[in-house]
Motif scaffolding. Structure first.
Motif, PDB file in Angstrom:
ATOM      1  N   VAL A  89      49.822  -7.453 -65.948  1.00 44.66           N
ATOM      2  CA  VAL A  89      51.077  -8.416 -65.894  1.00 44.66           C
ATOM      3  C   VAL A  89      50.885  -9.419 -65.011  1.00 44.66           C
ATOM      4  O   VAL A  89      51.131 -10.678 -65.514  1.00 44.66           O
ATOM      5  CB  VAL A  89      52.269  -7.393 -65.624  1.00 44.66           C
ATOM      6  CG1 VAL A  89      53.403  -8.226 -65.159  1.00 44.66           C
ATOM      7  CG2 VAL A  89      52.661  -6.663 -66.924  1.00 44.66           C
ATOM      8  N   TYR A  90      50.315  -8.990 -63.797  1.00 44.33           N
ATOM      9  CA  TYR A  90      50.324 -10.241 -62.893  1.00 44.33           C
ATOM     10  C   TYR A  90      49.201 -11.215 -63.465  1.00 44.33           C
ATOM     11  O   TYR A  90      49.395 -12.434 -62.957  1.00 44.33           O
ATOM     12  CB  TYR A  90      49.843  -9.524 -61.479  1.00 44.33           C
ATOM     13  CG  TYR A  90      51.267  -9.399 -60.553  1.00 44.33           C
ATOM     14  CD1 TYR A  90      51.739 -10.064 -59.767  1.00 44.33           C
ATOM     15  CD2 TYR A  90      51.739  -8.137 -60.655  1.00 44.33           C
ATOM     16  CE1 TYR A  90      52.794 -10.114 -59.009  1.00 44.33           C
ATOM     17  CE2 TYR A  90      52.929  -7.697 -59.917  1.00 44.33           C
ATOM     18  CZ  TYR A  90      53.363  -8.507 -59.200  1.00 44.33           C
ATOM     19  OH  TYR A  90      54.626  -8.244 -58.172  1.00 44.33           O
ATOM     20  N   ALA A  91      48.163 -10.801 -63.632  1.00 45.59           N
ATOM     21  CA  ALA A  91      47.219 -11.493 -64.473  1.00 45.59           C
ATOM     22  C   ALA A  91      47.693 -12.617 -65.323  1.00 45.59           C
ATOM     23  O   ALA A  91      47.359 -13.827 -65.162  1.00 45.59           O
ATOM     24  CB  ALA A  91      45.862 -10.759 -64.747  1.00 45.59           C
ATOM     25  N   ALA A  92      48.459 -11.981 -66.353  1.00 50.41           N
ATOM     26  CA  ALA A  92      49.006 -12.849 -67.540  1.00 50.41           C
ATOM     27  C   ALA A  92      50.045 -13.632 -66.985  1.00 50.41           C
ATOM     28  O   ALA A  92      50.298 -14.745 -67.392  1.00 50.41           O
ATOM     29  CB  ALA A  92      49.452 -11.762 -68.441  1.00 50.41           C
ATOM     30  N   ALA A  93      50.818 -13.308 -65.820  1.00 49.02           N
ATOM     31  CA  ALA A  93      51.684 -14.251 -65.334  1.00 49.02           C
ATOM     32  C   ALA A  93      51.194 -15.282 -64.406  1.00 49.02           C
ATOM     33  O   ALA A  93      51.927 -16.200 -64.093  1.00 49.02           O
ATOM     34  CB  ALA A  93      52.674 -13.446 -64.500  1.00 49.02           C
ATOM     35  N   GLY A  94      49.837 -15.245 -64.294  1.00 59.66           N
ATOM     36  CA  GLY A  94      49.138 -16.202 -63.405  1.00 59.66           C
ATOM     37  C   GLY A  94      49.512 -16.030 -62.041  1.00 59.66           C
ATOM     38  O   GLY A  94      49.657 -17.069 -61.231  1.00 59.66           O
TER      39      GLY A  94
END
Ligand SMILES: [Zn+2]
Length: 233
Positions: A89-94
């Motif tokens: 989720v954090y990776a997808a949120a940048g």
């Protein structure tokens, strides 16, 4: 004297999460959302939206079991499986994930496995809330300041609203804030202690008590409680 509270929101994300995030941002309320893996898989966009809008996302296990009723290996599996989803989720949120936070479902710290689970959380780099501002004696008597999971000092118990409750019964939930303190009895307002406040992101509650989320938080702020971000150690 100013009374502060740290807001924690359990069991999301749901179809209501984006609306909650927008409300929190509109009121400049910092918050930690403890998400369930099964819900992240269903409402992944809402989890990403929360992170992108400044919410700290923590781990509330994958499937919300009672940790005292599962094996140590199953417990670690529940935590790990959800950690992987949160990292995604954090990776997808940048966004860079700054804090690893965990809350046990039902506040059940694992019974006979409690010590080993605390060691596991510590060794994996999970953090806890700096309790300097929390002065409730029972927080310390129960050793909550020593543990590596995030507990709470006040629970709205808004999930206790039952199907078929009348509008007046629903509104009575607001009086819980005055009636209920730390686990039972007392009031958070009769002390100056900081609070770790718990509210839930439950679709069922939204159906039974539409707008409960903003109403409870507005009510709390009107009582003079200021939501701030805790420090993590
Ligand atoms: Zn929960």
């Amino acid at each position: 004297m100013r009374k502060i509270a740290y807001l924690t929101i359990d069991d999301g994300p749901t179809e209501n999460t984006k609306g909650h995030v927008d409300y929190l941002n509109s009121k400049s309320i910092p918050a930690i959302m403890f998400l369930l893996g099964s819900n992240v898989e269903q409402y992944r966009d809402a989890a990403i939206y929360a992170v992108q809008h400044g919410i700290i996302v923590g781990n509330h296990s994958y499937s919300h079991p009672q940790f005292s009723k599962i094996t140590l290996a199953e417990a670690v599996g529940e935590i790990k499986r959800q950690e992987a989803l949160i990292d995604q989720v954090y990776a997808a949120a940048g966004r860079v994930r700054q804090y690893k936070l965990f809350r046990f479902p039902y506040g059940d710290k694992g019974g006979a496995n409690k010590g080993q689970l605390q060691e596991y959380l510590k060794s994996e780099g999970f953090m806890k809330i700096d309790s300097t501002e929390i002065t409730h004696p029972s927080y310390y008597e129960n050793g909550l300041d020593k543990d590596w999971d995030v507990f709470w000092t006040f629970d709205y118990r808004e999930y206790a609203i039952q199907d078929g409750a009348s509008a007046s019964d629903q509104r009575n939930i607001l009086s819980y804030i005055n009636m209920m303190g730390l686990w039972s009895g007392g009031s958070p307002l009769d002390r100056f202690s900081a609070e770790i406040i718990l509210i839930h992101d439950h679709s069922a509650t939204e159906m039974r008590f539409p707008g409960y989320f903003s109403e409870l938080l507005d009510h709390t702020m009107a009582m003079g409680i200021e939501f701030t971000m805790p420090r993590f150690i």
